[in-house]
Write an enzyme that holds these catalytic residues in place. Structure first.
Site, PDB file in Angstrom:
ATOM      1  N   GLU A 174      -6.580  12.511  -1.109  1.00 37.74           N
ATOM      2  CA  GLU A 174      -6.655  11.526  -2.425  1.00 37.74           C
ATOM      3  C   GLU A 174      -8.139  11.811  -2.985  1.00 37.74           C
ATOM      4  OE1 GLU A 174      -5.985   7.485  -0.961  1.00 37.74           O
ATOM      5  OE2 GLU A 174      -3.727   7.921  -1.207  1.00 37.74           O
ATOM      6  N   HIS A 191      -7.521  -4.868  -8.869  1.00 37.80           N
ATOM      7  CA  HIS A 191      -6.688  -4.249  -7.699  1.00 37.80           C
ATOM      8  C   HIS A 191      -7.226  -4.383  -6.314  1.00 37.80           C
ATOM      9  CE1 HIS A 191      -4.034  -1.055  -6.294  1.00 37.80           C
ATOM     10  NE2 HIS A 191      -5.088  -0.362  -5.928  1.00 37.80           N
ATOM     11  N   ARG A 199     -12.059   6.690 -11.588  1.00 36.77           N
ATOM     12  CA  ARG A 199     -11.154   5.389 -11.801  1.00 36.77           C
ATOM     13  C   ARG A 199     -11.717   4.565 -12.813  1.00 36.77           C
ATOM     14  NH1 ARG A 199      -8.070   2.328  -6.875  1.00 36.77           N
ATOM     15  NH2 ARG A 199      -6.674   4.112  -6.983  1.00 36.77           N
ATOM     16  N   LEU A 225      -7.614  -0.161   3.862  1.00 32.77           N
ATOM     17  CA  LEU A 225      -6.746  -0.503   5.242  1.00 32.77           C
ATOM     18  C   LEU A 225      -7.505  -0.015   6.536  1.00 32.77           C
ATOM     19  CD1 LEU A 225      -3.241   0.992   4.165  1.00 32.77           C
ATOM     20  CD2 LEU A 225      -3.840  -1.576   4.400  1.00 32.77           C
ATOM     21  N   GLU A 264      -9.754  -7.640   3.375  1.00 37.46           N
ATOM     22  CA  GLU A 264     -10.126  -7.949   2.050  1.00 37.46           C
ATOM     23  C   GLU A 264     -11.147  -8.921   1.774  1.00 37.46           C
ATOM     24  OE1 GLU A 264      -7.440  -6.170  -0.674  1.00 37.46           O
ATOM     25  OE2 GLU A 264      -8.860  -6.884  -2.333  1.00 37.46           O
ATOM     26  N   HIS A 285      -7.502  -1.049 -11.425  1.00 38.07           N
ATOM     27  CA  HIS A 285      -6.943   0.048 -11.469  1.00 38.07           C
ATOM     28  C   HIS A 285      -6.475   0.440 -13.020  1.00 38.07           C
ATOM     29  CE1 HIS A 285      -3.604   3.050 -10.686  1.00 38.07           C
ATOM     30  NE2 HIS A 285      -3.721   3.156  -9.692  1.00 38.07           N
ATOM     31  N   ALA A 308       0.876  -1.418  -0.036  1.00 39.22           N
ATOM     32  CA  ALA A 308       0.081   0.058  -0.024  1.00 39.22           C
ATOM     33  C   ALA A 308       1.065   1.480   0.052  1.00 39.22           C
ATOM     34  CB  ALA A 308      -1.044  -0.126   1.336  1.00 39.22           C
ATOM     35  N   ARG A 324     -14.898   1.168  -4.321  1.00 38.84           N
ATOM     36  CA  ARG A 324     -14.088   1.380  -3.089  1.00 38.84           C
ATOM     37  C   ARG A 324     -13.481   3.117  -3.057  1.00 38.84           C
ATOM     38  NH1 ARG A 324      -7.895   0.370  -1.545  1.00 38.84           N
ATOM     39  NH2 ARG A 324      -7.839   0.663  -3.767  1.00 38.84           N
TER      40      ARG A 324
END
Ligand SMILES: Cc1cc2nc3c(=O)[nH]c(=O)nc-3n(C[C@H](O)[C@H](O)[C@H](O)COP(=O)(O)OP(=O)(O)OC[C@H]3O[C@@H](n4cnc5c(N)ncnc54)[C@H](O)[C@@H]3O)c2cc1C
Length: 536
Positions: free
Chosen positions: A122, A346, A287, A387, A370, A241, A54, A381
């Protein structure tokens, strides 16, 4: 292995067995101390765990002016209508406490000049709320601190190099686990009796030919829970991703989104910026939209490249040293050449369905990280929420197990539920499965291809002579059959035959392996192109 090692392994479980040595598994073990626990990890601790890779960090509304409510609202907005709002808020509220736990275990989160936790921003977060370590080293730092803490805790026994491959059940309750030494498919399986099993085996990315996940992330935990009858939630939702670097490495290195933030563009082999026609934000679109654009361009035979020549040029190496090193190792100088990219599996939003304590539908079985599906992510997500979810649920599971009367000793069990005979992993079948997941159950899906995949995976799940491959097929079947059944596009799940969201389908998927097999059987009766045989 000596007989005494086996006997010791089987008898001394302390009644709690945790499968997985990533953030979820190790944090749960530490929280249970001084209660004796056994942690089983397929790879040596520190390897084979997505946690270690990560780069961003952990989302936590710890900055002044931010709030758990704002964090939950961002999570809900990204999740395309399927986020469980109570769960999202609960996780956001616990974030600060769990980050402080991690600090106590020695994770050196970055601080600002006043000594407060430094927070970064982010995509799709309305505030700066990502706690990080030395820029992009969060995963590595979390793992090394937790490993050190675990090694220093006498109540935690770690068994590395063994993979869990089946759960033992008795009257609907989990009573233990079947494990086997890694790298020796024909080794005798061992059984461990346990009153409480926690699955923390990570994601499913490695079921896809192109992935950012380690090889261990092939969905074994999800498969063994499903084979034991556990309910599985939302398996069709897989986040891709958009820009994995295609330099022949498996798993593929990431070209971080920050590159596009700095002005790098996506071009095809004619040098055209194909995202311009697809979204007003072009390369900076959400994304999943960028992933679809890249996928479509590659599928049309035009290739896809990330071009940072103008935006970064000679500054590339200094600003993005990790990406630069990955490119240079493959003979590509990203300051002078476009980087070949493709979407990569991903993160898995789906998983073993759990309640707010991390309990699965089977007595004696918990799941965290996960491999589980809590409802926090919905159909997509939000960055750095995984995390957070892993650490929050690992803490809750420990608390729940602590509060349960597990007093009766776990029963010793004979050999496992499956035949101890196991064939070697047929590399060709594994490759075919991964290729089919990418081409048929990937970024852009449709009925025909999904049906073909469902039938192929069902046949493999029935016939494979290797347990690890059978488990991969079981998870692949769950993903493909739920993707087949969801006749709409929502979040990360895109169907070109049903390109719109359908309000009446705004509900989570709850399924089982039996239901997935039934879908495969129903498709056997429908005329389709014949399924591809996968047994090598
Ligand atoms: C490249 C990359 C970058 C990411 N960046 C971020 C980020 O910045 N922020 C964020 O929130 N999330 C990020 N994620 C996602 C996040 O890292 C994962 O969701 C999270 O680390 C999962 O933790 P986990 O403990 O559930 O699983 P993992 O950390 O994957 O650990 C799984 C463990 O289970 C073991 N295991 C697997 N199968 C078996 C078996 N059959 N028997 C025994 N042991 C087994 C493995 O060896 C490993 O020890 C990233 C993921 C990747 C791949």
């Amino acid at each position: 292995m000596s007989d005494s090692f086996e006997a010791n392994l089987i008898r001394n479980t302390g009644n709690v067995v945790i499968v997985g040595g990533g953030l979820a598994g190790l944090f749960c073990a530490l929280k249970l101390a001084p209660r004796p626990v056994t942690v089983i990890s397929a790879a040596p601790l520190g390897q084979g765990a997505s946690t270690a890779w990560a780069q961003g960090g952990i989302a936590a509304a710890v900055a002044e002016g931010d709030s758990a409510e704002a964090h939950a609202a961002d999570t809900i907005a990204v999740g395309a209508g399927l986020v469980d709002e109570t769960i999202a808020l609960g996780i956001a509220r616990e974030a600060g406490a769990r980050v402080h736990d991690l600090l106590r275990y020695g994770v050196p989160f970055d601080r600002d000049l006043e000594g407060r936790l430094a927070v970064g921003r982010e995509a799709a977060h309305s505030a700066r709320r990502i706690v990080h370590v030395r820029g992009d080293m969060a995963g590595k730092a979390i793992m090394s601190a937790l490993i050190e803490a675990v090694r220093a805790t006498p109540s935690i026994r770690v068994i590395e190099g063994f993979a869990a491959e089946a759960l033992l059940t008795d009257d609907g309750a989990v009573t233990g686990l079947q494990i086997r030494k890694i790298g020796d498919a024909t080794a005798k399986p061992l059984t461990i009796a346990s009153r409480a099993v926690v699955l923390a085996t990570g994601g499913i990315g490695h079921l896809y030919a192109v992935t950012t996940n380690p090889a261990e992330a092939s969905g074994p935990g999800l498969a063994i829970a499903a084979r034991a009858g556990a309910v599985i939630a939302d398996p069709e939702f897989v986040q891709f991703h958009p820009t994995a670097i295609m330099v022949g490495r498996d798993p593929a290195p990431l070209a971080t989104e920050a590159l596009r933030g700095e002005g790098a563009t996506l071009i095809n082999d004619k040098g055209e910026r194909f995202m311009l026609a697809r979204h007003p934000l072009a390369e900076l679109a959400p994304r999943d939209i960028v992933a679809r654009g890249v996928f479509a361009e590659i599928a049309a035979g035009h290739g896809a490249f990330l071009d940072a020549r103008e935006a970064l040029g000679a500054h590339f190496a200094a600003k993005f040293p990790t990406v630069h090193a990955s490119c240079m190792a493959a003979g590509i100088d990203p300051a002078k050449q476009p980087i070949p990219v493709a979407p990569a599996a991903h993160y898995h939003m789906g998983g073993i369905a759990v309640d707010a304590h991390g309990r699965t539908s089977l007595r004696g079985l918990w799941a965290g990280g996960e491999v589980s599906s809590t409802g926090a992510h919905g159909a997509n997500r939000l960055a750095s929420n995984s995390l957070l979810e892993a650490v929050v649920y690992a803490g809750r599971i420990a608390e729940d197990i602590e509060g349960q009367a597990l007093a009766a000793p776990a029963r010793l069990l004979p050999d496992g539920p499956m035949s101890p005979r196991n064939g070697p992993m047929p590399a060709l079948s594994e490759r075919s499965l991964r290729t089919m997941m990418a081409s048929h159950v990937g970024v852009i899906r449709d009925r025909e291809q999904l049906a073909e995949a469902v039938r192929s995976f069902a046949a493999l799940e029935r016939d494979a002579g290797n347990i690890a491959l059978r488990n991969m097929a079981a998870t692949a079947l769950l993903v493909a059959s739920s993707a087949w059944a969801r006749r709409e596009s929502r979040g990360a799940h895109y169907r070109k035959d049903y390109p719109a969201e359908r309000p009446e389908l705004r509900h989570r998927t709850m399924t089982t392996l039996i239901a997935a097999r039934e879908i495969a059987t129903s498709l056997d009766r429908v005329p389709l192109r014949s399924p591809q045989p996968m047994i090598a």
